[in-house]
Scaffold this active site. Structure first.
Site, PDB file in Angstrom:
ATOM      1  N   HIS A   1       0.860  -1.186   0.000  1.00 11.54           N
ATOM      2  CA  HIS A   1       0.000   0.000   0.000  1.00 11.54           C
ATOM      3  C   HIS A   1       0.895   1.235   0.000  1.00 11.54           C
ATOM      4  O   HIS A   1       2.026   1.200   0.482  1.00 11.54           O
ATOM      5  CB  HIS A   1      -0.885   0.019   1.246  1.00 11.54           C
ATOM      6  CG  HIS A   1      -1.965  -1.002   1.233  1.00 11.54           C
ATOM      7  ND1 HIS A   1      -3.110  -0.862   1.978  1.00 11.54           N
ATOM      8  CD2 HIS A   1      -2.089  -2.194   0.584  1.00 11.54           C
ATOM      9  CE1 HIS A   1      -3.894  -1.910   1.789  1.00 11.54           C
ATOM     10  NE2 HIS A   1      -3.284  -2.731   0.954  1.00 11.54           N
TER      11      HIS A   1
ATOM     12  N   GLU B   1       1.030   3.867   1.814  1.00  8.25           N
ATOM     13  CA  GLU B   1       1.554   4.270   3.120  1.00  8.25           C
ATOM     14  C   GLU B   1       2.744   3.420   3.539  1.00  8.25           C
ATOM     15  O   GLU B   1       3.747   3.945   4.023  1.00  8.25           O
ATOM     16  CB  GLU B   1       0.463   4.153   4.204  1.00  8.25           C
ATOM     17  CG  GLU B   1      -0.749   5.010   3.963  1.00  8.25           C
ATOM     18  CD  GLU B   1      -1.876   4.291   3.233  1.00  8.25           C
ATOM     19  OE1 GLU B   1      -3.044   4.589   3.538  1.00  8.25           O
ATOM     20  OE2 GLU B   1      -1.602   3.439   2.365  1.00  8.25           O
TER      21      GLU B   1
ATOM     22  N   CYS C   1      -6.084   2.217   5.817  1.00  6.24           N
ATOM     23  CA  CYS C   1      -6.789   1.014   6.239  1.00  6.24           C
ATOM     24  C   CYS C   1      -6.205   0.537   7.575  1.00  6.24           C
ATOM     25  O   CYS C   1      -5.261   1.127   8.102  1.00  6.24           O
ATOM     26  CB  CYS C   1      -6.645  -0.072   5.177  1.00  6.24           C
ATOM     27  SG  CYS C   1      -4.968  -0.749   5.032  1.00  6.24           S
TER      28      CYS C   1
ATOM     29  N   CYS D   1      -2.428  -0.357   7.343  1.00  8.16           N
ATOM     30  CA  CYS D   1      -1.581   0.836   7.263  1.00  8.16           C
ATOM     31  C   CYS D   1      -1.597   1.613   8.575  1.00  8.16           C
ATOM     32  O   CYS D   1      -0.562   2.153   8.983  1.00  8.16           O
ATOM     33  CB  CYS D   1      -2.023   1.707   6.097  1.00  8.16           C
ATOM     34  SG  CYS D   1      -1.677   0.912   4.502  1.00  8.16           S
TER      35      CYS D   1
END
Length: 143
Positions: free
Chosen positions: A47, A49, A77, A80
């Site tokens: 992801h 992040e 999410c 993360c």
């Protein structure tokens, strides 16, 4: 947020969900950048992040990013949010809310959960319309 939006557009061009993230040090300097790379790498943890946090840790020489700010186009999410707390990032600034999987105030509020030993300040909705538009455009093209 401008750089994060550029990174989100790059993710979309590569066929990944358009999310971009930038880590700023305490002086406002960029020390890490990332975009979603799940489709490119086949890595479910890639992801934006996490990619940006890894880059920031490498650049700073430490996993401890206390004093840093993470700017991301979409609300983080749960995965993360956990990575953000583990890295001790002080502040998270995000654009669009994620009503389906967000963990910074919409569905969950992991980043500010008082039961956890570390928390992060959250600034939500920065350039939210632009960040949402990038996501809408991406998903509309796939429907």
């Amino acid at each position: 947020m401008e750089q994060a939006l550029v990174l989100a557009a790059e993710a979309a061009e590569a066929g990944d969900i358009p999310v971009g993230a930038v880590v700023l040090d305490a002086t406002g300097g960029v020390i890490g950048m990332g975009r979603n790379l799940r489709e490119v790498t086949g890595d479910p943890t890639a992801h934006a992040e996490v990619v940006a946090l890894r880059a920031a840790a490498a650049a700073s020489g430490s996993w401890n990013l206390a004093g840093c700010t993470l700017v991301v186009t979409l609300e983080p999410c749960v995965m993360c949010a956990g990575a953000i707390l583990q890295s001790h990032v002080t502040r998270v600034v995000f654009g669009a809310w994620d009503e389906k999987a967000g963990a910074a105030g919409s569905l969950y509020d992991v980043l500010r959960d008082r039961r956890l030993p570390v928390r992060a300040e959250v600034v939500a909705g920065v350039r939210a319309e632009e960040a949402s538009a990038v996501l809408r455009s991406f998903f509309d093209a796939r429907r």
